[in-house]
Design an enzyme around this catalytic site. Sequence first.
Site, PDB file in Angstrom:
ATOM      1  N   HIS A 138       0.830  -1.213   0.000  1.00 43.72           N
ATOM      2  CA  HIS A 138       0.000   0.000   0.000  1.00 43.72           C
ATOM      3  C   HIS A 138       0.866   1.265   0.000  1.00 43.72           C
ATOM      4  CE1 HIS A 138      -0.096  -0.350   4.651  1.00 43.72           C
ATOM      5  NE2 HIS A 138       0.538   0.787   4.406  1.00 43.72           N
ATOM      6  N   GLU A 143      -5.009   0.248  -0.214  1.00 37.37           N
ATOM      7  CA  GLU A 143      -4.723  -1.170  -0.032  1.00 37.37           C
ATOM      8  C   GLU A 143      -4.891  -1.917  -1.363  1.00 37.37           C
ATOM      9  OE1 GLU A 143      -3.416  -2.225   2.595  1.00 37.37           O
ATOM     10  OE2 GLU A 143      -4.450  -1.693   4.435  1.00 37.37           O
TER      11      GLU A 143
HETATM   12  C1  F6R Z   1       1.505   6.747   6.373  1.00 37.45           C
HETATM   13  C2  F6R Z   1       1.265   5.993   5.168  1.00 37.45           C
HETATM   14  C3  F6R Z   1       1.584   4.544   5.055  1.00 37.45           C
HETATM   15  C4  F6R Z   1       3.005   4.197   5.501  1.00 37.45           C
HETATM   16  C5  F6R Z   1       3.246   2.689   5.354  1.00 37.45           C
HETATM   17  C6  F6R Z   1       4.628   2.296   5.839  1.00 37.45           C
HETATM   18  O1  F6R Z   1       1.110   8.098   6.211  1.00 37.45           O
HETATM   19  O2  F6R Z   1       0.779   6.567   4.257  1.00 37.45           O
HETATM   20  O3  F6R Z   1       1.420   4.167   3.714  1.00 37.45           O
HETATM   21  O4  F6R Z   1       3.921   4.911   4.728  1.00 37.45           O
HETATM   22  O5  F6R Z   1       2.289   1.995   6.095  1.00 37.45           O
HETATM   23  O6  F6R Z   1       4.714   2.512   7.213  1.00 37.45           O
HETATM   24  P1  F6R Z   1       6.088   2.339   7.994  1.00 37.45           P
HETATM   25  O7  F6R Z   1       6.986   3.416   7.529  1.00 37.45           O
HETATM   26  O8  F6R Z   1       5.707   2.505   9.442  1.00 37.45           O
HETATM   27  O9  F6R Z   1       6.586   0.962   7.677  1.00 37.45           O
END
Ligand code: F6R
Length: 237
Positions: A138, A143
């Site tokens: 995503h 999703e």
């Molecule tokens: C957050 C967002 C999400 C995150 C993704 C990765 O604003 O848009 O798409 O970028 O879930 O999250 P991390 O960096 O925590 O692995």
Amino acid sequence: MKIIKTGSYEELSARTADLLAAQITLKPDCLLGLATGSSPIGTYQELVRRHDAGQLDFSRVRTVNLDEYCGLGGDDDQSYRYFMNMHLFSKVNIALEHTQVPNGKAADMEAECSRYDTLLESCGQPDIQLLGIGHDGHIAFNEPADSFPVGTHIVDLEEETVAANARFFKNADDVPKKAITMGIRNIMLAKKIVLIACDEQKRDIVNKALFGPVTPRVPASILQLHADLTVVLHNVL
Ligand code: F6R
């Protein structure tokens, strides 16, 4: 697509901050598209450090964020508005009224989607959009699906996403199951996109996103079609 492989999380954060800082320096009233999650925390720390060192002026910068959990207001410490205030906005000289995050606690969330789309349109194209990627591919909270969502919309988060985000909550049951998110069109409209990934467990999905077929089953794969994509990686390729 330009790929920057880095040797550490610190280097990934510094290289990503370079890209955002260059944008702010070149165009002091630029529009930044920003993300939350664990990946960009080091980038924000680095931007704050450069601001404190007198190298970066946010006084004319405007920002738009990708997404927010449904049901959480900005004063909830798990909300993305709170995250942005804590990691960046309260630590640099940006005017809070220049920062936009969808309202996760709007009385009418469908109306909030329309409001955010109208607002994005009035802001114009982001000069640069920062993105992370989820374990299921995503971007923002788009999703895997049968088609690419266009505008801001409400999503049911995948179990995998809820499980991944549980690390930020005291109780796994507290993780919201719905979010409001920019659509793929909103994201692709940015003039420049920077995708960051630094989690070894994302190796497979990053490979699929960057080199596999473009499909809504791997939402990040659409980024292959963007004219100005930079990918900054650590431990992933
Ligand atoms: C957050 C967002 C999400 C995150 C993704 C990765 O604003 O848009 O798409 O970028 O879930 O999250 P991390 O960096 O925590 O692995």
